[in-house]
Motif scaffolding. Sequence first.
Motif, PDB file in Angstrom:
ATOM      1  N   THR A  95       0.834  -1.157  -0.116  1.00  0.00           N
ATOM      2  CA  THR A  95      -0.299   0.273   0.419  1.00  0.00           C
ATOM      3  C   THR A  95       0.698   1.410   0.171  1.00  0.00           C
ATOM      4  N   LEU A  96       2.273   1.165   0.906  1.00  0.00           N
ATOM      5  CA  LEU A  96       2.903   2.730   1.025  1.00  0.00           C
ATOM      6  C   LEU A  96       3.735   2.886  -0.331  1.00  0.00           C
ATOM      7  N   ARG A  97       3.865   1.477  -1.107  1.00  0.00           N
ATOM      8  CA  ARG A  97       4.639   1.996  -2.216  1.00  0.00           C
ATOM      9  C   ARG A  97       3.834   2.004  -3.949  1.00  0.00           C
ATOM     10  N   ALA A  98       2.216   2.120  -3.203  1.00  0.00           N
ATOM     11  CA  ALA A  98       1.254   2.885  -4.009  1.00  0.00           C
ATOM     12  C   ALA A  98       1.203   4.013  -3.754  1.00  0.00           C
ATOM     13  N   LEU A  99       1.432   4.414  -2.382  1.00  0.00           N
ATOM     14  CA  LEU A  99       1.246   6.087  -2.108  1.00  0.00           C
ATOM     15  C   LEU A  99       2.783   6.600  -2.156  1.00  0.00           C
ATOM     16  N   ASN A 100       2.792   5.737  -2.211  1.00  0.00           N
ATOM     17  CA  ASN A 100       4.903   6.617  -2.676  1.00  0.00           C
ATOM     18  C   ASN A 100       5.212   7.269  -4.450  1.00  0.00           C
ATOM     19  N   ALA A 101       4.559   6.020  -5.576  1.00  0.00           N
ATOM     20  CA  ALA A 101       4.852   6.730  -6.495  1.00  0.00           C
ATOM     21  C   ALA A 101       3.918   7.307  -6.794  1.00  0.00           C
ATOM     22  N   VAL A 102       2.703   7.483  -6.265  1.00  0.00           N
ATOM     23  CA  VAL A 102       1.649   8.459  -6.896  1.00  0.00           C
ATOM     24  C   VAL A 102       2.944  10.266  -6.480  1.00  0.00           C
ATOM     25  N   SER A 103       2.930  10.123  -5.154  1.00  0.00           N
ATOM     26  CA  SER A 103       3.259  11.364  -4.324  1.00  0.00           C
ATOM     27  C   SER A 103       5.414  11.243  -4.837  1.00  0.00           C
ATOM     28  N   ALA A 104       5.909  10.471  -4.954  1.00  0.00           N
ATOM     29  CA  ALA A 104       6.755  10.841  -6.529  1.00  0.00           C
ATOM     30  C   ALA A 104       6.529  12.177  -7.257  1.00  0.00           C
ATOM     31  N   GLY A 105       6.005  11.676  -8.287  1.00  0.00           N
ATOM     32  CA  GLY A 105       5.158  12.730  -9.075  1.00  0.00           C
ATOM     33  C   GLY A 105       5.011  14.007  -8.699  1.00  0.00           C
ATOM     34  N   PRO A 121      -0.881   3.488   6.986  1.00  0.00           N
ATOM     35  CA  PRO A 121      -1.828   4.738   7.475  1.00  0.00           C
ATOM     36  C   PRO A 121      -3.188   4.413   8.012  1.00  0.00           C
ATOM     37  N   VAL A 122      -4.011   4.786   7.823  1.00  0.00           N
ATOM     38  CA  VAL A 122      -5.341   5.053   8.019  1.00  0.00           C
ATOM     39  C   VAL A 122      -6.002   6.351   7.835  1.00  0.00           C
ATOM     40  N   VAL A 123      -6.887   6.776   6.858  1.00  0.00           N
ATOM     41  CA  VAL A 123      -7.468   7.833   6.047  1.00  0.00           C
ATOM     42  C   VAL A 123      -8.447   7.631   5.702  1.00  0.00           C
ATOM     43  N   GLY A 124      -9.525   7.834   6.296  1.00  0.00           N
ATOM     44  CA  GLY A 124     -10.554   8.018   6.408  1.00  0.00           C
ATOM     45  C   GLY A 124     -11.707   8.405   7.201  1.00  0.00           C
ATOM     46  N   ARG A 125     -13.163   8.749   6.819  1.00  0.00           N
ATOM     47  CA  ARG A 125     -14.037   9.187   8.015  1.00  0.00           C
ATOM     48  C   ARG A 125     -14.600   7.981   8.427  1.00  0.00           C
ATOM     49  N   ASP A 126     -14.152   8.332   9.942  1.00  0.00           N
ATOM     50  CA  ASP A 126     -14.902   7.509  11.141  1.00  0.00           C
ATOM     51  C   ASP A 126     -15.943   6.278  10.599  1.00  0.00           C
ATOM     52  N   PRO A 127     -16.253   4.901  10.396  1.00  0.00           N
ATOM     53  CA  PRO A 127     -17.148   4.485  10.310  1.00  0.00           C
ATOM     54  C   PRO A 127     -18.687   4.844  11.320  1.00  0.00           C
ATOM     55  N   VAL A 144       6.743  12.405   5.781  1.00  0.00           N
ATOM     56  CA  VAL A 144       6.871  13.434   5.378  1.00  0.00           C
ATOM     57  C   VAL A 144       6.233  13.035   3.618  1.00  0.00           C
ATOM     58  N   GLN A 145       7.186  11.308   3.456  1.00  0.00           N
ATOM     59  CA  GLN A 145       6.879  11.166   1.755  1.00  0.00           C
ATOM     60  C   GLN A 145       5.648  10.854   1.295  1.00  0.00           C
ATOM     61  N   THR A 146       4.333  10.610   1.787  1.00  0.00           N
ATOM     62  CA  THR A 146       3.263  10.073   1.290  1.00  0.00           C
ATOM     63  C   THR A 146       2.064  11.989   1.651  1.00  0.00           C
ATOM     64  N   ALA A 147       2.972  12.309   1.717  1.00  0.00           N
ATOM     65  CA  ALA A 147       2.320  13.573   2.270  1.00  0.00           C
ATOM     66  C   ALA A 147       1.301  14.544   1.214  1.00  0.00           C
ATOM     67  N   PRO A 148       1.548  14.659   0.224  1.00  0.00           N
ATOM     68  CA  PRO A 148       1.244  15.098  -0.845  1.00  0.00           C
ATOM     69  C   PRO A 148      -0.028  14.228  -1.096  1.00  0.00           C
ATOM     70  N   VAL A 149       0.729  12.908  -1.396  1.00  0.00           N
ATOM     71  CA  VAL A 149      -0.723  12.014  -2.080  1.00  0.00           C
ATOM     72  C   VAL A 149      -2.107  11.977  -0.967  1.00  0.00           C
ATOM     73  N   LEU A 150      -1.489  11.709   0.101  1.00  0.00           N
ATOM     74  CA  LEU A 150      -2.530  11.356   0.967  1.00  0.00           C
ATOM     75  C   LEU A 150      -3.311  12.963   1.777  1.00  0.00           C
ATOM     76  N   SER A 151      -2.484  13.819   1.614  1.00  0.00           N
ATOM     77  CA  SER A 151      -3.413  14.904   1.618  1.00  0.00           C
ATOM     78  C   SER A 151      -4.005  15.443   0.499  1.00  0.00           C
ATOM     79  N   ARG A 152      -3.860  15.174  -0.898  1.00  0.00           N
ATOM     80  CA  ARG A 152      -5.079  14.802  -2.082  1.00  0.00           C
ATOM     81  C   ARG A 152      -5.730  13.933  -1.848  1.00  0.00           C
TER      82      ARG A 152
END
Length: 366
Positions: free
Chosen positions: A57-67, A308-314, A330-338
Motif C-alpha cells: 500500500t505504501l509503495r503505491a502511495l510513494n509512486a503517486v507522491s513522487a510525481g 496509515p489510516v485515512v478516511g471517515r470514521d465508520p 513526509v514522503q506520503t504527505a502530497p498524495v495523502l493530502s489529495r
Amino acid sequence: MTPSDVIVIGGGIAGISAGAELAAEMSVTVLEGERQIGYHSTGRSAAIFIRNYGNATLRALNAVSAGLMERPEGVSDNSLLSPRGEMMLATEEELATLEDYCAEAQGLERLSAAQAAELVPILRPELIAAAVIEWDAQDIDVDRMLNGYARLLRRRGGRIETGAQVTEIRRDGGQWVVTAGTQEYRAPLIVNAAGAWAAQVATLAGVRPIPMHPLRRSAAILPAPEEHDVTRWPLFVSASEQWYAKPEAGKLMVSPADEDPVEPHDAWADDMVLAEGLHRFEQAVTMPVTRVEHTWAGLRSFTPDRTPVVGRDPDQPGFFWLAGQGGYGVQTAPVLSRVTARLVTAMAPPVSETVIGALSPARFQS
C-alpha cells in the motif's frame, strides 16, 4: 467562536498539506498546539524519499507522491527532491532479510562489497556479504515543502492557529466545537492529523480510538570522517535496520533505527539506546565515533498493520482520520493530502480503490 467548514487538528506536514488541499474547496482552520508548525515528527524527519519503503500500500502511495514532489504545483517552483540514493548492506546473517526486501522492491541494483566501499569508503568490505542500491532514493527539502503548503493554505483563505492546544471537543447542533486555549472553533468536520496524539484527540471527541503506537526514533550528528567529503554519499543502512547513516550538511547523521514504544511527548534521545546504535554502526565502518555534536528523537506512530489510516470514521462520519503514517509521513504527505481532500469532497481519489480500502478506518472494526 470561529466557524469553518473543516477543523484540522495537527500542524505537521500531514495536517498542513491536507489543509492546503481542502482549502481549494472549503474554509479550513488548522490548530497546532506548539508555537510553530512542523515541530515534532516533521521537523525531525530523515528527509529521504525511498520508493520501495514500506508495504504494498505504501509503495503505491510513494509512486503517486513522487510525481507530486517532482512537480509541486502551488507549493514550490521546482522539485522538492534532489539526488541521494539508498544503499542497503547485508552481513552473512542478514542475507535472507536482504533477499526478502529485494523480492518486493523495484529499481534496485546489486553491488559487490568493493563497489559498496567505493561509494562509501569508510565501510568494511570484508563484512559485506551483499549490497543493493536504489539510485532513485532522493533527499526531500522538508522545510521548503512544509512552508510551501502553509503558504498555499493561506493563499486559499485557510487559517493556521499555533499555540492552540486542544483541550475539549464536543458536539453541538450537528457540529463540532473545539476548545483550544481561550478560543472555540466550530465546524461540521474534524480532520485528525495529530500524529502521536491522534488517539488522544479521538478520545476527546468521544470517538473510539484506533490502535496506534508511537515509537521513538533517535539520531545523532557526527563530524564527517577526516579526509572524506561525504556530500555525495548515499544513505547507507544495515539490511536488518540495526542502524543507518545519511550525509547531512557536510556531516553524518546516524540513527540506531530504534522503535521503542513510548507515550506521546516531546521526544528526546535515550543515551543508552543511542550509544548501542552508534556502537553497531562503528562495527561496520573504519571510522571511530569519538564525538557526537547533536542528538534528537522523534515519534513515528504505527497502526498494527503499519499502514496509515485515512478516511471517515465508520461510527462518526464527521470525524476524519489522517494518522498512523509511521516513518512515511513526509514522503506520503502530497498524495495523502489529495486523498483526504477527494474523499471529503466525494471526488475520485488519485489512487486505486484497493489502496483506499487498505487505508480505511473501517478495517479496525471488530
